[in-house]
Design a protein around this motif. Structure first.
Motif, PDB file in Angstrom:
ATOM      1  N   PHE A   1     -71.032  26.126   5.966  1.00 51.32           N
ATOM      2  CA  PHE A   1     -71.200  25.230   7.109  1.00 51.32           C
ATOM      3  C   PHE A   1     -72.571  25.430   7.741  1.00 51.32           C
ATOM      4  CE2 PHE A   1     -67.040  23.535   7.259  1.00 51.32           C
ATOM      5  CZ  PHE A   1     -66.130  24.554   7.008  1.00 51.32           C
TER       6      PHE A   1
ATOM      7  N   GLU B   1     -73.717  24.669  23.060  1.00 56.75           N
ATOM      8  CA  GLU B   1     -72.600  24.294  22.201  1.00 56.75           C
ATOM      9  C   GLU B   1     -73.086  24.130  20.759  1.00 56.75           C
ATOM     10  OE1 GLU B   1     -70.825  20.764  23.660  1.00 56.75           O
ATOM     11  OE2 GLU B   1     -69.031  20.921  22.401  1.00 56.75           O
ATOM     12  N   LEU B   2     -72.325  24.702  19.831  1.00 58.08           N
ATOM     13  CA  LEU B   2     -72.663  24.566  18.416  1.00 58.08           C
ATOM     14  C   LEU B   2     -71.936  23.368  17.830  1.00 58.08           C
ATOM     15  CD1 LEU B   2     -73.885  27.461  18.543  1.00 58.08           C
ATOM     16  CD2 LEU B   2     -72.929  27.797  16.260  1.00 58.08           C
ATOM     17  N   PHE B   3     -72.668  22.584  17.077  1.00 59.83           N
ATOM     18  CA  PHE B   3     -72.100  21.451  16.367  1.00 59.83           C
ATOM     19  C   PHE B   3     -72.198  21.727  14.873  1.00 59.83           C
ATOM     20  CE2 PHE B   3     -71.419  18.547  19.851  1.00 59.83           C
ATOM     21  CZ  PHE B   3     -72.253  19.044  20.831  1.00 59.83           C
ATOM     22  N   PHE B   4     -71.057  21.590  14.199  1.00 54.55           N
ATOM     23  CA  PHE B   4     -70.981  21.930  12.784  1.00 54.55           C
ATOM     24  C   PHE B   4     -70.958  20.686  11.913  1.00 54.55           C
ATOM     25  CE2 PHE B   4     -70.007  26.500  12.240  1.00 54.55           C
ATOM     26  CZ  PHE B   4     -69.972  26.886  13.562  1.00 54.55           C
ATOM     27  N   GLY B   5     -71.491  20.838  10.705  1.00 52.20           N
ATOM     28  CA  GLY B   5     -71.337  19.810   9.697  1.00 52.20           C
ATOM     29  C   GLY B   5     -69.989  19.909   9.016  1.00 52.20           C
ATOM     30  N   GLU B   6     -69.734  18.993   8.086  1.00 54.70           N
ATOM     31  CA  GLU B   6     -68.462  18.952   7.369  1.00 54.70           C
ATOM     32  C   GLU B   6     -68.376  20.007   6.271  1.00 54.70           C
ATOM     33  OE1 GLU B   6     -66.501  16.820   9.610  1.00 54.70           O
ATOM     34  OE2 GLU B   6     -65.576  16.626   7.632  1.00 54.70           O
TER      35      GLU B   6
ATOM     36  N   GLN C   1     -66.450  29.601  22.639  1.00 61.62           N
ATOM     37  CA  GLN C   1     -66.252  28.225  22.243  1.00 61.62           C
ATOM     38  C   GLN C   1     -64.911  28.105  21.509  1.00 61.62           C
ATOM     39  OE1 GLN C   1     -69.945  26.791  20.570  1.00 61.62           O
ATOM     40  NE2 GLN C   1     -69.225  24.693  20.375  1.00 61.62           N
TER      41      GLN C   1
ATOM     42  N   PHE D   1     -62.761  25.625  18.878  1.00 56.72           N
ATOM     43  CA  PHE D   1     -62.949  24.590  17.877  1.00 56.72           C
ATOM     44  C   PHE D   1     -61.583  24.198  17.310  1.00 56.72           C
ATOM     45  CE2 PHE D   1     -67.533  24.958  17.167  1.00 56.72           C
ATOM     46  CZ  PHE D   1     -67.808  26.241  17.612  1.00 56.72           C
TER      47      PHE D   1
ATOM     48  N   GLN E   1     -60.122  22.776  13.466  1.00 51.29           N
ATOM     49  CA  GLN E   1     -60.501  22.559  12.079  1.00 51.29           C
ATOM     50  C   GLN E   1     -59.336  21.888  11.368  1.00 51.29           C
ATOM     51  OE1 GLN E   1     -61.295  26.067   9.584  1.00 51.29           O
ATOM     52  NE2 GLN E   1     -62.763  24.888   8.394  1.00 51.29           N
TER      53      GLN E   1
ATOM     54  N   LEU F   1     -65.794  22.133  11.480  1.00 52.73           N
ATOM     55  CA  LEU F   1     -65.303  22.558  12.783  1.00 52.73           C
ATOM     56  C   LEU F   1     -65.746  21.568  13.846  1.00 52.73           C
ATOM     57  CD1 LEU F   1     -65.491  25.179  10.957  1.00 52.73           C
ATOM     58  CD2 LEU F   1     -65.714  26.422  13.094  1.00 52.73           C
TER      59      LEU F   1
ATOM     60  N   SER G   1     -66.138  20.990  17.809  1.00 60.51           N
ATOM     61  CA  SER G   1     -66.178  21.702  19.086  1.00 60.51           C
ATOM     62  C   SER G   1     -65.265  21.029  20.099  1.00 60.51           C
ATOM     63  CB  SER G   1     -67.612  21.710  19.622  1.00 60.51           C
ATOM     64  OG  SER G   1     -67.655  22.329  20.886  1.00 60.51           O
ATOM     65  N   LEU G   2     -64.460  21.837  20.781  1.00 59.69           N
ATOM     66  CA  LEU G   2     -63.560  21.325  21.805  1.00 59.69           C
ATOM     67  C   LEU G   2     -64.073  21.633  23.205  1.00 59.69           C
ATOM     68  CD1 LEU G   2     -60.172  22.429  20.200  1.00 59.69           C
ATOM     69  CD2 LEU G   2     -61.172  20.127  20.205  1.00 59.69           C
TER      70      LEU G   2
ATOM     71  N   LEU H   1     -59.567  27.437  16.517  1.00 57.83           N
ATOM     72  CA  LEU H   1     -60.364  28.649  16.374  1.00 57.83           C
ATOM     73  C   LEU H   1     -61.068  28.988  17.676  1.00 57.83           C
ATOM     74  CD1 LEU H   1     -62.055  27.739  12.963  1.00 57.83           C
ATOM     75  CD2 LEU H   1     -60.148  29.296  13.292  1.00 57.83           C
TER      76      LEU H   1
END
Lengths: 113, 112
Positions: free
Chosen positions: A91, A101-106, B34, B36, B38, B44, B46-47, B89
């Motif tokens: 990821f 805030e962290l934003f993740f890819g798929e 944080q 999350f 999934q 993931l 983010s919530l 998570l």
């Protein structure tokens, strides 16, 4: 809505081959990360990157791994000589500022045979 | 080394129930935390992000609280829906503001 995009979504490779996983972070973000998740296990931190250099890396991130921001939009993870245990979902994530805030890819699923 | 534990590991509830997911962490010197979700085979999402100086954060039907000194956070989901089914998570961020440490997650199933 801006998002982190990753390619490829799935890659199958032979043990010992080099693999490059690509990520396009959200455009105004400055902090970039790679995490991985082995099937059925926790998400694990690999490396963080800011201002064109590694800010922090985990014990997993050994000499076989490298990261690069080759241009203004891409962020890549290279595994030089893949091992069976490198099979995982990788990821990419980005954040606008430190502690943001962290934003993740798929994710990119890597299968090493 | 930060260790994160999430309880319960799995939870199955009927639609409409209010529920609480628990997260504990061993090193209270965190920068933020944080939550999350999934979905299977997915990334993931983010919530909520709670800064270390905050006690709680709300977004819609979700409310997360943080008790930094005791190393605990809870995620409260009100009026659960089948679409809430996912793994949740918890991930505190170290004081360096760099590394997130993840728990195993709570696998939630909301039955119609």
């Amino acid at each position: 809505e801006p998002e982190v995009t990753q390619t490829p979504s799935h890659q199958v490779t032979q043990m010992g081959q080099e693999v490059i996983l690509r990520c396009v972070p959200i455009s105004n973000h400055l902090y970039f990360y790679w995490y991985r998740q082995i099937l059925g296990q926790k998400v694990e931190f690999l490396v963080s990157f800011y201002n064109n250099e590694i800010s922090e890396k985990s014990e997993i991130f050994d000499d076989q791994f490298s990261v690069e921001r080759p241009d203004g939009s891409n962020f890549t993870l290279k595994i030089r000589s893949t091992k069976l245990e490198d099979s995982a979902m990788y990821f990419c994530a980005s954040s606008e500022f430190m502690g943001g805030e962290l934003f993740f890819g798929e994710g990119s699923r890597l299968t090493v045979l | 080394k930060q260790e994160v534990t999430q309880i319960p590991a799995a939870l199955s509830v009927p639609e409409g129930e209010n529920l609480v997911l628990n997260c504990s962490f061993t090193d209270s010197a965190i920068y933020n935390l944080q939550w999350f979700r999934q979905d299977p085979g997915k990334g993931l999402t983010s919530l909520l992000l709670i800064q270390s100086s905050q006690r709680e954060q709300t977004s819609g039907r979700l409310n997360a609280s943080l008790d930094k000194s005791s190393g605990r956070s809870t995620l409260y989901i009100a009026a659960s829906q089948p679409g809430d089914s996912a793994t949740y998570l918890c991930a505190p961020e170290e004081t360096s503001g760099s590394r997130l440490t993840f728990g195993e997650g709570t696998q939630l199933t909301v039955n119609p």
